[in-house]
Design a protein around this motif. Structure first.
Motif, short mmCIF file in Angstrom:
data_model
loop_
_atom_site.label_atom_id
_atom_site.label_comp_id
_atom_site.label_asym_id
_atom_site.label_seq_id
_atom_site.Cartn_x
_atom_site.Cartn_y
_atom_site.Cartn_z
N ASP A 19 0.82 -1.21 0.00
CA ASP A 19 0.00 0.00 0.00
C ASP A 19 0.86 1.26 0.00
O ASP A 19 0.56 2.22 -0.71
CB ASP A 19 -0.94 0.01 1.20
CG ASP A 19 -2.06 -1.01 1.08
OD1 ASP A 19 -2.30 -1.53 -0.03
OD2 ASP A 19 -2.70 -1.30 2.12
N LEU A 20 1.94 1.26 0.79
CA LEU A 20 2.81 2.42 0.85
C LEU A 20 3.46 2.67 -0.51
O LEU A 20 3.52 3.81 -0.98
CB LEU A 20 3.88 2.24 1.93
CG LEU A 20 4.81 3.42 2.17
CD1 LEU A 20 4.02 4.67 2.55
CD2 LEU A 20 5.81 3.07 3.24
N GLU A 21 3.92 1.62 -1.17
CA GLU A 21 4.53 1.78 -2.50
C GLU A 21 3.52 2.32 -3.50
O GLU A 21 3.85 3.15 -4.34
CB GLU A 21 5.12 0.46 -2.97
CG GLU A 21 6.38 0.08 -2.22
CD GLU A 21 6.94 -1.27 -2.62
OE1 GLU A 21 6.31 -1.99 -3.42
OE2 GLU A 21 8.03 -1.60 -2.12
N GLN A 22 2.28 1.86 -3.42
CA GLN A 22 1.24 2.34 -4.33
C GLN A 22 0.92 3.82 -4.07
O GLN A 22 0.77 4.61 -5.00
CB GLN A 22 -0.01 1.49 -4.19
CG GLN A 22 -1.07 1.81 -5.21
CD GLN A 22 -2.23 0.84 -5.14
OE1 GLN A 22 -2.45 0.16 -4.15
NE2 GLN A 22 -2.97 0.77 -6.22
N ILE A 23 0.83 4.19 -2.79
CA ILE A 23 0.53 5.58 -2.43
C ILE A 23 1.63 6.51 -2.91
O ILE A 23 1.36 7.59 -3.43
CB ILE A 23 0.33 5.70 -0.91
CG1 ILE A 23 -0.95 4.99 -0.48
CG2 ILE A 23 0.32 7.15 -0.46
CD1 ILE A 23 -1.03 4.70 1.00
N ALA A 24 2.88 6.09 -2.75
CA ALA A 24 4.02 6.94 -3.09
C ALA A 24 4.46 6.84 -4.55
O ALA A 24 5.26 7.64 -5.00
CB ALA A 24 5.20 6.60 -2.18
N SER A 25 3.94 5.88 -5.29
CA SER A 25 4.42 5.66 -6.66
C SER A 25 4.18 6.89 -7.54
O SER A 25 3.20 7.60 -7.40
CB SER A 25 3.74 4.45 -7.29
OG SER A 25 2.38 4.71 -7.52
N GLY A 26 5.14 7.12 -8.41
CA GLY A 26 5.05 8.26 -9.31
C GLY A 26 5.53 9.55 -8.70
O GLY A 26 5.70 10.54 -9.39
#
Length: 108
Positions: A19-26
């Motif tokens: 979830d953290l990687e998805q939130i911070a991606s981009g």
């Protein structure tokens, strides 16, 4: 540590690695992300009418690391409130890392 907040609510959320990687991606390199601060705001004309601050922290970190990562991300909230929009990324991250180090050393 000299960084203060008056009447500012910051929502802290513990999240898993995916979830953290998805939130911070981009927005940044996410391979070693332990925290992410998000600032959203709403405008009425030229004025900001509502601001929301959310800090996402990786679940399961040791307590001392958790506190230092939270301090790092709180520094970013302080920057959102007090710094110009075009704050240099190196200065923003460098000062947040400095706060991380101070918080970590204080915790041990």
């Amino acid at each position: 540590m000299g960084v203060g907040f008056d009447n500012v609510f910051v929502d802290l959320k513990l999240v898993n690695k995916n979830d953290l990687e998805q939130i911070a991606s981009g927005r940044r390199e996410v391979s070693d992300t332990r925290g992410f601060s998000q600032y959203t705001y709403y405008r009425r004309g030229a004025e900001i009418s509502d601001e929301n601050f959310t800090i996402y922290l990786l679940n399961g970190m040791p307590e001392k690391v958790y506190e230092a990562v939270a301090a790092h991300e709180l520094m970013h909230v302080w920057q959102y409130i007090n710094s110009p929009d075009n704050l240099d990324l190196k200065l923003a991250e460098g000062s947040a890392e400095y706060i991380f180090i101070l918080a970590y050393e204080k915790a041990i």
